[in-house]
Design an enzyme around this catalytic site. Structure first.
Site, PDB file in Angstrom:
ATOM      1  N   LYS A  88       0.904  -1.304   0.088  1.00 58.70           N
ATOM      2  CA  LYS A  88       0.081  -0.021  -0.110  1.00 58.70           C
ATOM      3  C   LYS A  88       0.887   1.158  -0.028  1.00 58.70           C
ATOM      4  O   LYS A  88       1.839   1.351   0.695  1.00 58.70           O
ATOM      5  CB  LYS A  88      -0.807  -0.157   1.287  1.00 58.70           C
ATOM      6  CG  LYS A  88      -1.884   1.217   1.437  1.00 58.70           C
ATOM      7  CD  LYS A  88      -2.676   1.061   2.660  1.00 58.70           C
ATOM      8  CE  LYS A  88      -3.376   2.310   2.902  1.00 58.70           C
ATOM      9  NZ  LYS A  88      -2.869   3.317   3.259  1.00 58.70           N
ATOM     10  N   GLY A 127       2.763   7.309   0.482  1.00 59.71           N
ATOM     11  CA  GLY A 127       3.204   8.708  -0.173  1.00 59.71           C
ATOM     12  C   GLY A 127       4.161   9.467   1.250  1.00 59.71           C
ATOM     13  O   GLY A 127       5.023   8.916   1.930  1.00 59.71           O
ATOM     14  N   GLU A 128       3.659  10.712   1.132  1.00 64.49           N
ATOM     15  CA  GLU A 128       4.368  11.443   2.265  1.00 64.49           C
ATOM     16  C   GLU A 128       3.946  11.541   3.475  1.00 64.49           C
ATOM     17  O   GLU A 128       4.397  12.134   4.309  1.00 64.49           O
ATOM     18  CB  GLU A 128       4.590  12.995   1.582  1.00 64.49           C
ATOM     19  CG  GLU A 128       3.299  13.660   1.602  1.00 64.49           C
ATOM     20  CD  GLU A 128       2.524  13.423   0.342  1.00 64.49           C
ATOM     21  OE1 GLU A 128       1.684  14.501   0.042  1.00 64.49           O
ATOM     22  OE2 GLU A 128       2.599  12.474  -0.133  1.00 64.49           O
TER      23      GLU A 128
END
Lengths: 127, 156
Positions: free
Chosen positions: A79, A82-83
């Protein structure tokens, strides 16, 4: 006023016996091999200002910990995060630096050179 | 270092402890009795409540050495022969907890209350339990659980 929601069959609290007998294990009760331990330190002085921070002592090397759960939608059940995992920490450090030296940074990384330059600029002495 | 000789949940314990070892840390880290919780560390929240010779105390404010030659009862020592104490059963039956972090302390404080006052009024329960904070239940269910235990309305 009354609110009602269908609950189906009411079942007992399955975690009950563990929680009332002290057997339930919380994160603070666990000791794992190689476990990292964080500790919240609070100033014993009300409304005290942080005058300085020695990052070599107060902010140890940051570690990335991957806790695999294998329920993600991507191939291999991964999964993307991101950030997200990077949002909170730098902001906290940026605030800490601002509290310590009075200069706020809006770009990472906050290098020693940037801090020095910003401090010189603020003092009006040039670099 | 100091050698202490005490009884914990009915069993004799003899250990060397540092002079400044907190009773709570002694119970949790040295004896592995992690039922008692550390919430505030300053004797306000009640999560670390244990009984010392039957009296409810904050184990985060007591030294382990303080318990030398005394009897300590923790939440792990309430059930007898695998049967929950009526207070423990009442907290289950009447939903006296949610996350459960404060529950050990709530039950130990309530135990000390019922041992000294078997049939407390609601006001007496509220007054006695003032030193045990809970951020989940809203307290009503805790009061109800203690009343139920006092009145023997458990395990139905």
């Amino acid at each position: 006023m009354v609110t009602a929601s269908p609950v189906g069959h009411g079942v007992g609290h399955v975690k009950g016996p563990g929680k009332v007998s002290g057997r339930a294990q919380y994160t603070a009760d666990l000791t794992l091999t190689g476990m990292l331990v964080g500790r919240c330190l609070r100033s014993p002085f009300a409304h005290a200002h942080i005058r300085s921070i020695d990052p070599t002592r107060d902010i140890p090397a940051l570690s990335t910990l991957l806790l695999e759960t294998r329920h993600g939608p991507a191939p291999y059940e991964g999964k993307a995060i991101g950030e997200l995992s990077n949002v909170a920490l730098p902001a906290a450090i940026v605030n800490a630096v601002y509290d310590a030296v009075g200069v706020r940074f809006t770009e990472l990384p906050i290098t020693a050179e940037k801090v020095y330059t910003a401090l010189q600029a603020r003092e009006g002495t040039g670099v | 270092m100091k050698q202490i000789d005490l009884r914990v949940n009915g069993e004799r314990v003899v250990r060397e402890v540092a002079d400044n070892r907190l009773l709570l840390d002694f119970l949790r880290n040295d004896l592995g009795l992690t039922g008692s919780k550390e919430g505030c560390s300053i004797g306000v929240c009640g999560a670390c409540t244990v009984l010392l010779d039957g009296q409810a105390i904050s184990s985060c404010l007591a030294l382990a050495a303080f318990a030398d030659k005394h009897e300590v009862t923790t939440i792990e020592g309430l059930a007898e022969d695998g049967k929950l104490d009526p207070l423990q059963q009442a907290f289950i039956d009447f939903g006296g907890f949610q996350c459960g972090i404060c529950t050990s302390g709530q039950i130990m404080s309530a135990k000390a209350l019922l041992d000294s006052n078997a049939h407390p009024s609601e006001d007496e329960i509220k007054s006695w339990m003032m030193g045990n904070l809970c951020r989940c239940t809203g307290y009503y269910k805790i009061i109800e659980s203690i009343q139920a235990a006092a009145e023997g309305r458990v395990g139905a």
